[in-house]
Design a protein around this motif. Sequence first.
Motif, mmCIF file in Angstrom:
data_model
loop_
_atom_site.group_PDB
_atom_site.id
_atom_site.type_symbol
_atom_site.label_atom_id
_atom_site.label_comp_id
_atom_site.label_asym_id
_atom_site.label_seq_id
_atom_site.Cartn_x
_atom_site.Cartn_y
_atom_site.Cartn_z
ATOM 1 N N PRO A 184 -1.469 41.898 -5.757
ATOM 2 C CA PRO A 184 -2.807 41.506 -5.662
ATOM 3 C C PRO A 184 -3.440 41.348 -6.788
ATOM 4 O O PRO A 184 -3.245 41.681 -7.642
ATOM 5 N N SER A 185 -4.757 40.451 -6.779
ATOM 6 C CA SER A 185 -5.395 40.105 -7.933
ATOM 7 C C SER A 185 -6.134 41.338 -8.462
ATOM 8 O O SER A 185 -6.541 41.747 -9.790
ATOM 9 N N GLY A 186 -6.544 42.409 -7.504
ATOM 10 C CA GLY A 186 -7.143 43.531 -8.037
ATOM 11 C C GLY A 186 -6.229 44.690 -8.186
ATOM 12 O O GLY A 186 -4.952 44.330 -8.145
ATOM 13 N N ASP A 187 -6.787 46.000 -8.248
ATOM 14 C CA ASP A 187 -5.896 47.077 -8.330
ATOM 15 C C ASP A 187 -5.595 47.956 -7.242
ATOM 16 O O ASP A 187 -4.954 48.797 -6.726
ATOM 17 N N ALA A 188 -6.182 47.328 -6.033
ATOM 18 C CA ALA A 188 -5.709 47.668 -4.486
ATOM 19 C C ALA A 188 -4.742 46.868 -3.975
ATOM 20 O O ALA A 188 -5.023 45.665 -3.783
ATOM 21 N N PRO A 189 -3.730 47.449 -3.132
ATOM 22 C CA PRO A 189 -2.957 46.510 -2.319
ATOM 23 C C PRO A 189 -3.658 45.957 -1.421
ATOM 24 O O PRO A 189 -4.731 46.497 -0.809
ATOM 25 N N LEU A 190 -2.963 44.860 -0.751
ATOM 26 C CA LEU A 190 -3.550 44.408 0.306
ATOM 27 C C LEU A 190 -2.659 44.684 1.747
ATOM 28 O O LEU A 190 -1.708 45.269 1.563
ATOM 29 N N GLN A 191 -3.327 44.480 2.885
ATOM 30 C CA GLN A 191 -2.517 44.740 4.100
ATOM 31 C C GLN A 191 -2.740 43.668 5.194
ATOM 32 O O GLN A 191 -3.646 43.027 5.248
ATOM 33 N N GLY A 192 -1.749 43.840 5.764
ATOM 34 C CA GLY A 192 -1.939 42.863 7.016
ATOM 35 C C GLY A 192 -1.660 41.357 6.873
ATOM 36 O O GLY A 192 -1.538 40.993 5.889
ATOM 37 N N ASP A 193 -1.757 40.442 7.905
ATOM 38 C CA ASP A 193 -1.567 39.197 7.836
ATOM 39 C C ASP A 193 -2.774 38.513 7.303
ATOM 40 O O ASP A 193 -2.675 37.352 6.745
ATOM 41 N N ASP A 194 -3.857 38.958 7.563
ATOM 42 C CA ASP A 194 -5.111 38.584 6.864
ATOM 43 C C ASP A 194 -5.430 39.062 5.363
ATOM 44 O O ASP A 194 -6.167 38.717 4.791
ATOM 45 N N SER A 195 -4.359 39.669 4.990
ATOM 46 C CA SER A 195 -4.361 40.287 3.509
ATOM 47 C C SER A 195 -5.856 40.950 3.231
ATOM 48 O O SER A 195 -6.152 40.458 2.226
ATOM 49 N N HIS A 196 -6.149 41.848 3.883
ATOM 50 C CA HIS A 196 -7.376 42.461 3.521
ATOM 51 C C HIS A 196 -6.940 43.541 2.832
ATOM 52 O O HIS A 196 -6.018 43.904 2.556
ATOM 53 N N VAL A 197 -8.025 43.891 1.994
ATOM 54 C CA VAL A 197 -7.842 45.039 0.971
ATOM 55 C C VAL A 197 -7.333 46.227 1.953
ATOM 56 O O VAL A 197 -8.026 46.879 2.795
ATOM 57 N N HIS A 198 -6.625 47.032 1.223
ATOM 58 C CA HIS A 198 -5.972 48.331 1.882
ATOM 59 C C HIS A 198 -7.169 49.226 2.577
ATOM 60 O O HIS A 198 -7.944 49.540 1.512
#
Lengths: 154, 730, 212
Positions: C76-90
Amino acid sequence: MASISLTVNKKKYQIDADPEMPLLWAIRDLIGLKGTKFGCGMAQCGACTVHLDGEAVRSCVTLLGRADGQEIVTIEGISDNTSHPLQKAWIELQVPQCGYCQSGQIMSAAVLLRENPHPTDQDIDEAMMGNLCRCGTYTRIRKAIHRAAEIMNG
Amino acid sequence: MSQNLIVKDSAPRSGLDRRHFLRLSGLSGLGLVLGLGWKSDGHELIASGADAVTVKLNPYIIIESSGTISIMNPMPDMGQGTFQSVPAMIAEELEVSLEQIRILQTGGEKEFGRQTAGGSNSIRGQYQKLRTVGAAGKEMLILAASQRWKVPVTDCYASEGNVYHKPSGKSFTYGDLAEAAAQLPVPQNPQLKDPKDFKILGKNYPRPDVPLKVSGKAVYGIDVELPGMVYASVAHCPVFNSKLISYDDSETMRIKGVTKLIRFQRALGAHKYDAIAVIGDTYWAAYQGKLALKTNWDYEGNDSFDTENYEQTLRDMSGNEGQVVHSDGDFEGSFQSAPVQITALYELPMLSHSPMEPQNCTAQWHGKDRVEVWVSSQGADRVKSEIAKNLDIPSDNIKVNILFSGGGFGRRLYNDYAVEAASIAREMETPVKMIWTREEDTQLGPFRPPTFSAMKAGLAADGKPLAFQHKVISPSMGSTLEDKKDTSGESSSMTEGISTQAYELPNMKNEYVFSQIHIPLAAWRSVTSSTVAFAHECFIDEMAEKAGMDPLEYRLQVLLTKPSDTKRLLLKLKEVSHWEKALPEGWGRGVAQYEFFAGLGGYVVEVSSKDKTSIHIEKVYMVIDLGTVVNPDTVALQVEGAATMALTAATKSAITFRNGQTRQTNFHNYPLVRINEMPEVEVHIIAEGGPKIRGVGEPGLPPFAPALANAIFAATGKRIRKLPFNMNKV
Amino acid sequence: MMNFKKWVGIIVSMTVLIAGGSAFILPLKEKHKILYTVKLSGNEHPDKVPDSIISKKSFLEAYRVLMSPRCMNCHPSGDAPLQGDDSHVHTQGVVRGKDGKGMYALKCSNCHQPKNIPGVGMPPGNPKWQLPPASSRMVFQGRSPRELAAQILNTKENGGRNKAQLVAHVVNDTLVAAGWHPEQGLTLPPLTHKEFARQFKQWLDKGAYLPD
């Protein structure tokens, strides 16, 4: 079924159970310690947080097999006589409402304070965002963690 | 302090004799007791003592000759603090500290009357009555002491569980006096303490449940363990009203530990839903068995229900003429002729209560017609009546043990899960603990009703209101839960508070448009005010905007010219929030209040937005008007909690349906506010004392979201008329 | 140029049997099973003759995988991973930490187990579940093909990997392979792991050109 050995709150247990059973249900139903709570079953809420070799694992998704031979601490084992600085601070600030999530909150906060004895608000967010509270005790949890750090650091 | 909630004796209470009561309550001995309580009509205060065998009485106060003092708490604790605040009302007048008493939960016995915590009623409904119980007990104990010493009563006083003779310093413990006191006539109008002498009431008194809750010792319903107990996990159909055609349990029965399947019906209100319980030696086995169960349902057409369509139906109905719930003057004429007309439609969604403790109950039958349950519920009396009704047994044959609740918020007013456990256990020889999954808790309702509000206002050129209408379009709670065909009685609960705000709005005509739905709906913290207040208070802001006035000043100067509690509340908010102080660039503040059955509260919320799109809450100020307060710190907690719950409701997920099923399942797709999102809430209590006493648990909820939305408008110029909205993208 | 081994066995931690769209998970003991192989070539081989058109085209193919949620969510561009097919923040607001393994009470392995747990929305598993460490964050999110290609080649940003090591990461790393064994209900990357590895390697072999 498999024979699993666990050390929970410094006491050794030998249990015969499905190694795929989550640690949560072994702690609650086989060992009989009820302070660790079931909230979501998918590591979303943190109510089931216990320490597995010192880390704040979500016991609802941690399979019993992973805990075999490991050291576990639950809310019941975090102190004698409710004397952990976090417990003292939680009482001082009257944090809990329904209280159901608070075992998990305290277990998470304990790892934070171990690794960072002087947490900032941001550190608290980074440690505690995995623990949900439906009653809304968040602002008190924040204050209580700061207070516990004070107690701990003398 | 320990939690004495689990009763060892397993025989259900029927009739009552003292010995039986002692045993059931887990009291230590068979010494004589002074038991003090209300006769079943609630008008006469009576003592048990020697008469206990003949007097049908469940006493609130039990003083054993051993000295142990127990106080019965009729109001279950779900986090709202009744484990402290309710016994405190007795203890204060009895002159005992909370540290020296044992707190026992009542079990739905008729003699205790209402034992349901709901409607923010626990304190305001019991304040005089329970203080009177405590005061009468103290007077009897003092009189017993004076008679034993043969000294004037006026020379004696009570303190910390003892009676003292002032001149000599002699003392008796309450235990020494219980037997004699029990023989005395019960004073019907005992002298209540002057509030200035209170030691517990009105103070930030530490709650005795807190140490239990930070050490894992508090026992919740889900923690009950009985000898020989087995576990149940239940398969329900996520499409409401479906019929179970068949099921295949071949995979289920292969799971080690699964012993049996029980087909039964979930009873919720007037509804019966088919269900199958899988019984296992462990919860994990039962749950695995449920996952492996293959079920075949007849949806009976209910699988076409869809939230988007339903919302369109509500929108389409917003022009319909509804049932008139309030009419004053000539709304139509005044609106039509008003120089400025405003209309807006507000849309509020369905929600799930989602307490942290999933629904569960443990039940055990004794013979064919007696059952005992252990349960987290908001009302022991309601558990009893729901089981009695659905399982067709006398309510005297039902014993209810109330444990701490891991949250309630209205969900635990409905005891379908207790009826489920009792239904399952009826087919078993052993006790059964039934636990729902989070998915079931999220998907199976009952849910908060969705309400749409069609708002209209006519204003004069100077902004003064000339006509006002709030029309609620919604399904109703009663019609869905109780399956009422006659919905004419539903309009008042679905238009809660919209006609009784202190605002001076001439030519007001409020209406209710009923819409049918088959989804079970029910009270959710602050009930209908949790939705209609949003429309009401945001629309008042729209009126202020049209009038070109500051929204707080518009309320104070135009809508509240006469003195009222609401005006006083808003003036207090103005003061504590420093309303007149300029805010930094990009910030905005909003105000809202709401008065309804539970009480009166209001917020000022300050937000900032760098880009007029993403919103950050900077500060929250809240004022609650209570009159009299029992525990100010508990009030603050309840407000902080209500604000958090309101923030989740406003900015997280709604409950929505597709193909007849709840789309949300667990906290990953029905998220709650987390610690990083919750701002500081500064709580101010208006408590002038006196007889007026208002509710605490709910009034902190309705005005939060409109104050937030009004602040967002102030910061960004964007009106929010549909919840939930995204704080990162308004 | 490095001397490549002629063949590299592709080792994956789990086999995947697609049945009704859901991943079937084998126990950990089944790991190290060689599923397929990719032929690697030496310097002299005609496959290694630079060709900017083929190289760029290959990267654009590989880029589709790199930018798919299964890969990008952990870059991810930030320091939090993303989740799901919509790439929402974890949803738990997990942050990277110095070693990429989370912080305090939110370390990756507190929830992510050595293997997937069946069920929609359950935490996916891997014995070394983590983000790239703070020293080489390897951001994919928001990067254009050209930016991403340049970043992958830059040893200051890629954790000091040379081309052979880059290929080895793409081919062998069990966390990369985990992208093709997502938790229940999530989409797979647009190419198979094997095809992705082939395109990635071809991009490097044909001169590692940056797309325009």
